[in-house]
Design a protein around this motif. Structure first.
Motif, mmCIF file in Angstrom:
data_model
loop_
_atom_site.group_PDB
_atom_site.id
_atom_site.type_symbol
_atom_site.label_atom_id
_atom_site.label_comp_id
_atom_site.label_asym_id
_atom_site.label_seq_id
_atom_site.Cartn_x
_atom_site.Cartn_y
_atom_site.Cartn_z
ATOM 1 N N GLY A 1 0.833 -1.199 0.000
ATOM 2 C CA GLY A 1 0.000 0.000 0.000
ATOM 3 C C GLY A 1 0.868 1.251 0.000
ATOM 4 N N PHE A 2 1.848 1.284 0.904
ATOM 5 C CA PHE A 2 2.821 2.384 0.990
ATOM 6 C C PHE A 2 4.178 1.732 1.241
ATOM 7 C CE2 PHE A 2 4.408 6.132 3.779
ATOM 8 C CZ PHE A 2 5.081 6.684 2.714
ATOM 9 N N ILE A 3 4.946 1.582 0.184
ATOM 10 C CA ILE A 3 6.131 0.715 0.230
ATOM 11 C C ILE A 3 7.304 1.312 1.005
ATOM 12 C CG2 ILE A 3 7.156 1.555 -1.924
ATOM 13 C CD1 ILE A 3 8.032 -1.290 -2.538
ATOM 14 N N ARG A 4 7.364 2.637 1.094
ATOM 15 C CA ARG A 4 8.616 3.243 1.554
ATOM 16 C C ARG A 4 9.049 2.832 2.966
ATOM 17 N NH1 ARG A 4 10.778 7.607 -1.459
ATOM 18 N NH2 ARG A 4 11.223 8.767 0.423
ATOM 19 N N PRO A 5 8.140 2.720 3.938
ATOM 20 C CA PRO A 5 8.597 2.247 5.263
ATOM 21 C C PRO A 5 9.248 0.853 5.177
ATOM 22 C CG PRO A 5 6.436 3.246 5.456
ATOM 23 C CD PRO A 5 6.737 3.165 3.984
ATOM 24 N N SER A 6 8.681 -0.031 4.377
ATOM 25 C CA SER A 6 9.266 -1.373 4.262
ATOM 26 C C SER A 6 10.595 -1.338 3.513
ATOM 27 C CB SER A 6 8.309 -2.329 3.562
ATOM 28 O OG SER A 6 7.119 -2.437 4.305
ATOM 29 N N MET A 7 10.722 -0.418 2.555
ATOM 30 C CA MET A 7 12.001 -0.264 1.855
ATOM 31 C C MET A 7 13.102 0.110 2.841
ATOM 32 S SD MET A 7 12.100 -0.963 -1.312
ATOM 33 C CE MET A 7 13.696 -0.252 -1.635
ATOM 34 N N GLU A 8 12.771 0.993 3.781
ATOM 35 C CA GLU A 8 13.760 1.357 4.807
ATOM 36 C C GLU A 8 14.248 0.131 5.551
ATOM 37 O OE1 GLU A 8 12.663 4.190 7.745
ATOM 38 O OE2 GLU A 8 12.138 5.701 6.262
ATOM 39 N N GLN A 9 13.315 -0.766 5.838
ATOM 40 C CA GLN A 9 13.685 -1.963 6.593
ATOM 41 C C GLN A 9 14.547 -2.890 5.743
ATOM 42 O OE1 GLN A 9 13.157 -2.246 9.772
ATOM 43 N NE2 GLN A 9 11.923 -0.391 9.922
ATOM 44 N N VAL A 10 14.242 -2.980 4.457
ATOM 45 C CA VAL A 10 15.061 -3.819 3.572
ATOM 46 C C VAL A 10 16.477 -3.247 3.496
ATOM 47 C CG1 VAL A 10 15.367 -4.579 1.176
ATOM 48 C CG2 VAL A 10 13.101 -4.645 2.212
ATOM 49 N N VAL A 11 16.565 -1.931 3.299
ATOM 50 C CA VAL A 11 17.876 -1.284 3.228
ATOM 51 C C VAL A 11 18.634 -1.497 4.543
ATOM 52 C CG1 VAL A 11 19.025 0.959 3.093
ATOM 53 C CG2 VAL A 11 17.186 0.404 1.496
ATOM 54 N N GLY A 12 17.895 -1.434 5.647
ATOM 55 C CA GLY A 12 18.502 -1.611 6.970
ATOM 56 C C GLY A 12 19.146 -2.982 7.146
ATOM 57 N N LEU A 13 18.673 -3.980 6.404
ATOM 58 C CA LEU A 13 19.281 -5.314 6.482
ATOM 59 C C LEU A 13 20.728 -5.276 6.014
ATOM 60 C CD1 LEU A 13 16.531 -7.586 4.871
ATOM 61 C CD2 LEU A 13 17.189 -7.498 7.281
ATOM 62 N N TYR A 14 20.984 -4.403 5.038
ATOM 63 C CA TYR A 14 22.318 -4.368 4.436
ATOM 64 C C TYR A 14 23.184 -3.264 5.026
ATOM 65 C CZ TYR A 14 19.805 -7.472 1.458
ATOM 66 O OH TYR A 14 19.047 -8.521 1.028
ATOM 67 N N PRO B 1 22.953 -2.036 8.575
ATOM 68 C CA PRO B 1 22.267 -1.975 9.866
ATOM 69 C C PRO B 1 22.769 -0.875 10.795
ATOM 70 C CG PRO B 1 23.641 -3.950 9.713
ATOM 71 C CD PRO B 1 23.679 -3.289 8.378
ATOM 72 N N GLU B 2 24.054 -0.588 10.755
ATOM 73 C CA GLU B 2 24.604 0.330 11.754
ATOM 74 C C GLU B 2 24.627 1.771 11.267
ATOM 75 O OE1 GLU B 2 25.065 -0.869 14.581
ATOM 76 O OE2 GLU B 2 25.018 -2.992 14.011
ATOM 77 N N LYS B 3 24.811 1.926 9.952
ATOM 78 C CA LYS B 3 25.095 3.284 9.487
ATOM 79 C C LYS B 3 23.983 3.824 8.586
ATOM 80 C CE LYS B 3 28.318 1.319 6.047
ATOM 81 N NZ LYS B 3 27.683 0.094 5.811
ATOM 82 N N ASP B 4 24.133 5.090 8.250
ATOM 83 C CA ASP B 4 23.231 5.689 7.284
ATOM 84 C C ASP B 4 23.459 5.023 5.940
ATOM 85 O OD1 ASP B 4 22.132 7.426 9.015
ATOM 86 O OD2 ASP B 4 23.450 9.105 8.509
ATOM 87 N N ALA B 5 22.410 4.811 5.197
ATOM 88 C CA ALA B 5 22.568 4.209 3.881
ATOM 89 C C ALA B 5 22.424 5.291 2.830
ATOM 90 C CB ALA B 5 21.507 3.144 3.676
ATOM 91 N N ALA B 6 23.095 5.107 1.694
ATOM 92 C CA ALA B 6 22.981 6.091 0.612
ATOM 93 C C ALA B 6 21.554 6.060 0.072
ATOM 94 C CB ALA B 6 23.966 5.752 -0.498
ATOM 95 N N PRO B 7 21.042 7.212 -0.319
ATOM 96 C CA PRO B 7 19.685 7.214 -0.875
ATOM 97 C C PRO B 7 19.617 6.468 -2.202
ATOM 98 C CG PRO B 7 20.667 9.429 -0.983
ATOM 99 C CD PRO B 7 21.623 8.555 -0.243
ATOM 100 N N ALA B 8 18.475 5.886 -2.493
ATOM 101 C CA ALA B 8 18.214 5.273 -3.794
ATOM 102 C C ALA B 8 16.851 5.810 -4.219
ATOM 103 C CB ALA B 8 18.214 3.756 -3.686
ATOM 104 N N GLU B 9 16.870 7.072 -4.654
ATOM 105 C CA GLU B 9 15.621 7.759 -4.971
ATOM 106 C C GLU B 9 14.937 7.133 -6.182
ATOM 107 O OE1 GLU B 9 14.149 9.925 -3.286
ATOM 108 O OE2 GLU B 9 15.647 10.836 -1.985
ATOM 109 N N PRO B 10 13.633 7.112 -6.241
ATOM 110 C CA PRO B 10 12.745 7.558 -5.167
ATOM 111 C C PRO B 10 12.263 6.407 -4.278
ATOM 112 C CG PRO B 10 11.489 7.293 -7.180
ATOM 113 C CD PRO B 10 12.883 6.820 -7.474
ATOM 114 N N LEU B 11 12.950 5.264 -4.365
ATOM 115 C CA LEU B 11 12.497 4.128 -3.558
ATOM 116 C C LEU B 11 12.859 4.292 -2.090
ATOM 117 C CD1 LEU B 11 13.485 1.387 -6.091
ATOM 118 C CD2 LEU B 11 11.175 1.745 -5.229
#
Ligand SMILES: *Cc1c(COP(=O)(O)O)cnc(C)c1O
Length: 410
Positions: free
Chosen positions: A293-306, A308-318
């Motif tokens: 329904g609104f993918i972006r919160p889940s995308m954050e969690q997927v990115v967080g898997l890879y 986990p500790e640091k800020d991740a580079a943006p991959a706009e607009p996902l």
């Protein structure tokens, strides 16, 4: 929370929905127009092409930054004149070009594309007036030439113009867009300064330019720690640069395009708790239609898997950044009420048959149960359009528009 009663009443009818608020869109449009007087604006339709959203923005005088021929058609259908629809996208087909030549200003993305435009124009016995997207020999972060999917490398464009191989092509404008979501006014100033110089170079080369599109870049605060971009300083700087540029080139139209600045904060995503359980001693809440329904919160969690500790580079607009939205249970909202709700630690998923629709892990929230409504912020841009709503054949969330007068349009 803004519009709390309206959200409450809409959630009696819908289990999950977007709510876009006209008032916020109008405020944001006026904010840009106030700070950047003399600049003409385009709306990057791809971030939210909801009909009422488009109508609101076009009514404020914005033109269209169309990323496909479909968007050209949408803008045209809402009465945007040809000279205010700029069609800039990679990989246009013959039929896209053929149709768009009549309805929009085409911004060519490659020399190969210019060849196709020229063929079509020749067949029609016409001159094609086009713009070109340039990949300049500077980036936001350095002065080197950057490999880029978009546009024509500056050196190639210059050579192309000098060679002038297609007599039925007339280049009237340039477009550059290098980055989204920049919050540093200082960096934006350096970029704009280089852009005005680049525009001058093309004016000297082509003798004139009817328009220069400086692209997007102006960011918004997603997380609570983000400091909003300093529009006062940036506006003053741009007005100064523009005045100097216009002295030399009074007829060249200078444009910015923007998507998220207008719409991101105008939208919320509202959904409901549809299950609650305990696994290995931890409480799980299940929400309706999250990744789908609104993918972006889940995308954050997927990115967080890879990362986990640091800020991740943006991959706009996902994906923009971590903690890029807030999740607010509706019942915790209201003056002095939050204290009444004792908090518990929960992990939140969506209702898909995949565990990757994780929304939030180990967060403290008031006790929520089946039917409780939660609101997710920053959902007005790259929300509904990016979410895989066909997945698992769930009911799609509704997109609802709230007018300034309080009218609901579904
Ligand atoms: C998507 C896009 C934009 C909009 O970017 P925002 O960060 O949402 O303002 C602007 N220009 C181009 C070329 C784009 O592709």
């Amino acid at each position: 929370m803004k519009n709390k009663e309206i959200i409450e009443s809409l959630s009696k009818e819908w289990d999950s929905f977007y709510l876009y608020d006209e008032e916020t869109i109008v405020e944001n449009a006026e904010l840009l127009q106030k700070h950047f007087t003399g600049i003409e604006f385009l709306y990057s339709m791809k971030c939210n092409p909801h009909r009422e959203v488009l109508k609101t923005i076009f009514k404020k005088g914005f033109g269209a930054d169309a990323a496909s021929y479909g968007e050209v058609k949408k803008a045209k259908a809402l009465g945007v004149p040809k000279e205010k629809i700029f069609y800039s996208a990679p990989g246009k087909t013959y039929s896209d070009i053929e149709n768009a030549l009549k309805e929009a200003i085409i911004i060519a993305d490659s020399i190969d594309e210019i060849r196709r435009i020229s063929e079509i124009a020749e067949k029609n016995g016409q001159i094609a007036y086009i713009g070109i997207r340039i990949n300049p020999n500077f980036t936001f972060d350095g002065d080197f030439c950057g490999f880029n999917k978009f546009g024509i490398d500056h050196e190639q464009a210059v050579q192309f113009i000098k060679d002038n191989p297609f007599p039925n092509i007339k280049i009237e404008g340039i477009h550059v867009h290098l980055r989204s979501q920049e919050l540093s006014a200082g960096k934006m100033m350096i970029y704009y300064k280089k852009m005005f110089l680049l525009a001058q170079e093309y004016i000297d080369l082509l003798e004139s330019l009817r328009y220069v599109n400086l692209g997007s870049g102006i960011g918004i605060s997603y997380s609570l720690e983000d400091k909003p971009i300093d529009l006062d300083s940036l506006g003053a700087f741009v007005r100064g640069e523009l005045a100097r540029f216009k002295e030399e080139n009074p007829k060249t139209k200078v444009m910015f395009e923007t998507g998220r600045f207008l719409t991101c904060k105008s939208g919320i995503y509202v959904t409901k708790v549809v299950d609650r359980k305990i696994s290995c001693g931890k409480t799980i809440l299940v929400l309706k239609n999250t990744l789908n329904g609104f993918i972006r919160p889940s995308m954050e969690q997927v990115v967080g898997l890879y990362a986990p500790e640091k800020d991740a580079a943006p991959a706009e607009p996902l994906f923009t950044k971590k903690n890029g939205f807030q999740l607010i249970p509706l019942k915790s909202e209201g003056v002095g009420q939050s204290a009444k709700f004792e908090k518990e630690c929960v992990t939140i998923y969506g209702n898909l048959c995949t565990a990757n629709d994780l929304v939030m892990k180990d967060v403290m929230l008031p006790h929520l149960e089946y039917g409780d409504v939660v609101v997710i912020t920053n959902a007005g841009s790259y929300g509904a359009v990016l979410s895989p709503m066909q997945f698992s054949s769930h009911e799609k969330p509704e997109e609802i528009f709230l007018t300034k007068e309080g009218k609901i349009i579904c």
